[in-house]
Design an enzyme around this catalytic site. Structure first.
Site, PDB file in Angstrom:
ATOM      1  N   ASP A   8     -51.438  46.806 -58.996  1.00 39.46           N
ATOM      2  CA  ASP A   8     -52.040  47.318 -58.207  1.00 39.46           C
ATOM      3  C   ASP A   8     -51.106  46.864 -56.793  1.00 39.46           C
ATOM      4  O   ASP A   8     -50.631  45.836 -56.934  1.00 39.46           O
ATOM      5  CB  ASP A   8     -53.339  47.093 -57.856  1.00 39.46           C
ATOM      6  CG  ASP A   8     -53.976  47.893 -56.576  1.00 39.46           C
ATOM      7  OD1 ASP A   8     -53.789  48.859 -56.360  1.00 39.46           O
ATOM      8  OD2 ASP A   8     -54.757  47.243 -55.869  1.00 39.46           O
ATOM      9  N   ASP A  10     -52.220  47.558 -52.892  1.00 39.89           N
ATOM     10  CA  ASP A  10     -53.064  47.070 -51.801  1.00 39.89           C
ATOM     11  C   ASP A  10     -54.049  45.904 -52.062  1.00 39.89           C
ATOM     12  O   ASP A  10     -54.763  46.089 -53.061  1.00 39.89           O
ATOM     13  CB  ASP A  10     -53.926  48.374 -51.237  1.00 39.89           C
ATOM     14  CG  ASP A  10     -52.929  49.320 -50.451  1.00 39.89           C
ATOM     15  OD1 ASP A  10     -52.622  49.192 -49.668  1.00 39.89           O
ATOM     16  OD2 ASP A  10     -52.911  50.461 -51.308  1.00 39.89           O
TER      17      ASP A  10
END
Length: 220
Positions: A8, A10
């Protein structure tokens, strides 16, 4: 057997959650509503246009402003990212270790592709990722698993042979729904959140990536 690691972005590669909260609050003020810290926390890991649509429903906004609200938040976060000096702790070492391994590496994010590119360019990390997949144009973002399934397909690896690295509950749900092994690195305030119990592994930071359990899992 793990053949690929999918990050991922963020909260994993870049400490963007404070940036997103500020952007959400500033956009809210601009469009005439208040965004509390609770509002921000409830939308972590969601696609930005889905956040705007949620607020149109819950804040009594004119639906016509949704696109402008989305754009305001994205542009604010990109501007803030360009002022950052380093990615999150352990990111460079982790990517370096993976680069010396046979594992494939990808990125699967709810953020729009132009923000992904801005982050990777800022930190000089683009060369570490064989694929980068955004959920921005998919029918559904996280916690739906499609963005992870798309990333696995782009890497030509079965989802069951992928390790996903996530910081949010929504992201972990997406990874597990894709039948991936899920490693969570929650922000400190949420580290003991029991909802992360669905993850297969949990670390306080990617600075702890070189631990015996992960070395065995990844064959490093």
């Amino acid at each position: 057997m793990i053949e690929a690691v999918i990050f991922d972005m963020d909260g994993v590669i870049v400490d963007s959650e404070p940036l997103w909260l500020q952007a959400k609050q500033e956009a809210g003020a601009r469009f005439g509503f208040t965004v509390t810290e609770e509002d921000g926390a409830q939308t972590v890991g969601l696609r930005i246009d889905e956040i705007s649509q949620r607020w149109v429903r819950t804040k009594g906004l004119d639906p016509a402003c949704a696109d402008a609200l989305t754009e305001a938040m994205i542009e604010q976060v990109i501007a803030q990212v360009r002022q950052l000096d380093e990615p999150m702790a352990g990111v460079r070492d982790t990517l370096g270790r993976l680069a010396r391994s046979p594992l494939k590496v990808g990125l699967a994010s709810s953020s729009p592709l132009r923000l992904i590119d801005a982050v990777l360019e800022r930190f000089g990390l683009a060369g570490h990722f064989q694929v980068r997949v955004s959920a921005e144009h998919l029918p559904l973002g996280k916690p739906h698993p499609q963005v992870y399934l798309e990333a696995a397909a782009a890497l030509a690896v079965l989802p069951q042979h992928c390790l996903a690295i996530e910081d949010s509950v929504n992201g972990v749900i997406a990874a597990k729904a894709a039948q991936m092994t899920a490693l969570c690195v929650p922000e400190p305030a949420l580290y003991r959140d029991q909802r992360f119990g669905i993850a297969d592994l949990k670390l306080a930071s990617l600075a702890d990536f070189d631990c015996p359990q992960l070395r065995r899992l990844l064959g490093l």
